[in-house]
Scaffold this motif. Structure first.
Motif, short mmCIF file in Angstrom:
data_model
loop_
_atom_site.label_atom_id
_atom_site.label_comp_id
_atom_site.label_asym_id
_atom_site.label_seq_id
_atom_site.Cartn_x
_atom_site.Cartn_y
_atom_site.Cartn_z
N TRP A 149 42.97 38.50 49.28
CA TRP A 149 43.53 39.08 48.05
C TRP A 149 44.00 40.50 48.32
O TRP A 149 43.26 41.33 48.85
N ILE A 150 45.23 40.79 47.95
CA ILE A 150 45.81 42.13 48.06
C ILE A 150 45.83 42.73 46.65
O ILE A 150 46.60 42.29 45.80
N GLU A 151 44.97 43.70 46.43
CA GLU A 151 44.83 44.26 45.09
C GLU A 151 44.75 45.78 45.15
O GLU A 151 44.39 46.34 46.19
N PRO A 152 45.08 46.45 44.05
CA PRO A 152 44.93 47.92 44.02
C PRO A 152 43.47 48.30 44.20
O PRO A 152 42.56 47.55 43.82
N GLU A 153 43.27 49.47 44.80
CA GLU A 153 41.91 49.94 44.99
C GLU A 153 41.25 50.19 43.64
O GLU A 153 41.84 50.82 42.75
N GLN A 154 40.04 49.70 43.47
CA GLN A 154 39.34 49.82 42.20
C GLN A 154 38.53 51.11 42.14
O GLN A 154 38.03 51.60 43.15
N SER A 155 38.42 51.62 40.91
CA SER A 155 37.57 52.79 40.71
C SER A 155 36.10 52.35 40.75
O SER A 155 35.79 51.15 40.71
N ALA A 156 35.20 53.32 40.81
CA ALA A 156 33.77 53.01 40.84
C ALA A 156 33.37 52.25 39.59
O ALA A 156 32.57 51.31 39.64
N LEU A 157 33.93 52.63 38.44
CA LEU A 157 33.60 51.94 37.19
C LEU A 157 34.12 50.50 37.21
O LEU A 157 33.42 49.58 36.79
N ASP A 158 35.34 50.31 37.72
CA ASP A 158 35.90 48.96 37.81
C ASP A 158 35.02 48.08 38.68
O ASP A 158 34.75 46.92 38.37
N ARG A 159 34.56 48.63 39.83
CA ARG A 159 33.71 47.84 40.73
C ARG A 159 32.39 47.50 40.07
O ARG A 159 31.87 46.39 40.23
N LEU A 160 31.84 48.44 39.30
CA LEU A 160 30.59 48.19 38.60
C LEU A 160 30.75 47.05 37.59
O LEU A 160 29.92 46.13 37.54
N VAL A 161 31.82 47.10 36.82
CA VAL A 161 32.06 46.06 35.82
C VAL A 161 32.28 44.71 36.48
O VAL A 161 31.74 43.68 36.05
N MET A 162 33.09 44.67 37.57
CA MET A 162 33.36 43.41 38.25
C MET A 162 32.11 42.83 38.88
O MET A 162 31.89 41.62 38.84
N ASP A 163 31.27 43.70 39.46
CA ASP A 163 30.01 43.22 40.04
C ASP A 163 29.12 42.62 38.95
O ASP A 163 28.49 41.57 39.15
#
Length: 214
Positions: A149-163
């Motif tokens: 998957w080629i995706e924009p780099e996520q912010s720390a908050l985005d990674r937290l929500v996705m996890d």
């Protein structure tokens, strides 16, 4: 093609070796429209008026604070119609149909993926995974492939929500330490919805969660 593939989405997809769509994809919309807003009437309502003169026929004709000039309107209309003819010609060539056949299906009409397949605008309907398998088959890869998957780099908050969401989907019954800004009722509602969606075993084309009560 996923949930929606309107004019631009179809334009990019139509010449592929195989065009796949979800049965419920909102697709087609083979058409072109142009829009040039003017604000002369709006400004007039608040007492702002403009005037002037030019030395050529087109001087000031694209000013947004002036009414749309009939000559400019004709140019825009001609350009829009020319792009539409190009669009129809490209679809006709890609789908092996006559200009007239495509024009009958076009004119901005919208179809579901299943209806598009029935009319020859797409080749097959299926899931995203079906399309990936078809791509591998066409590329001669068989089963020897992997997806990156080629995706924009996520912010720390985005990674937290996705996890959190990934964990919730996989486990469903979990306890979480929540930030103070997230109400317990909101999290419980989210988990209830995730559990329901998971039980459908991929039957949904679109799933959305409304934060209506937050």
């Amino acid at each position: 093609m996923g949930n929606v593939a309107a004019s631009g989405g179809y334009w990019m997809s139509m010449a592929a070796d195989e065009v796949w769509a979800s049965p419920a994809t909102i697709t087609g919309s083979i058409g072109v429209f142009g829009m040039l807003p003017t604000f002369g009437g709006t400004l007039d309502k608040i007492g702002v008026h403009t005037d002037g003169f030019g030395t050529t026929a087109m001087a000031g004709k694209l000013r947004l604070d002036m009414p749309l000039d009939p000559g400019v309107a004709r140019i825009f209309q001609s350009s829009t119609e020319n792009i539409y003819r190009q669009f129809i010609s490209l679809v006709s060539k890609a789908r092996g149909k006559s200009f007239e056949e495509i024009d009958e299906l076009a004119q901005g009409r919208v179809w579901s993926g299943e209806q598009a397949a029935e009319r020859g605008l797409v080749d097959k309907t299926g899931s995203f995974q079906d399309a990936i398998k078809a791509s591998a088959r066409i590329a001669g890869l068989g089963d020897s492939y992997q997806i990156e998957w080629i995706e924009p780099e996520q912010s720390a908050l985005d990674r937290l929500v996705m996890d959190f969401m990934s964990s919730a989907v996989s486990k469903l019954h979990i306890s979480v330490s929540r930030p103070a800004s997230l109400p317990v009722s909101w999290l419980q509602s989210m988990l209830d919805d995730l559990q329901f969606i998971s039980a459908q075993q991929g039957k949904f084309t679109v799933a959305a969660h409304c934060l209506c009560g937050w």
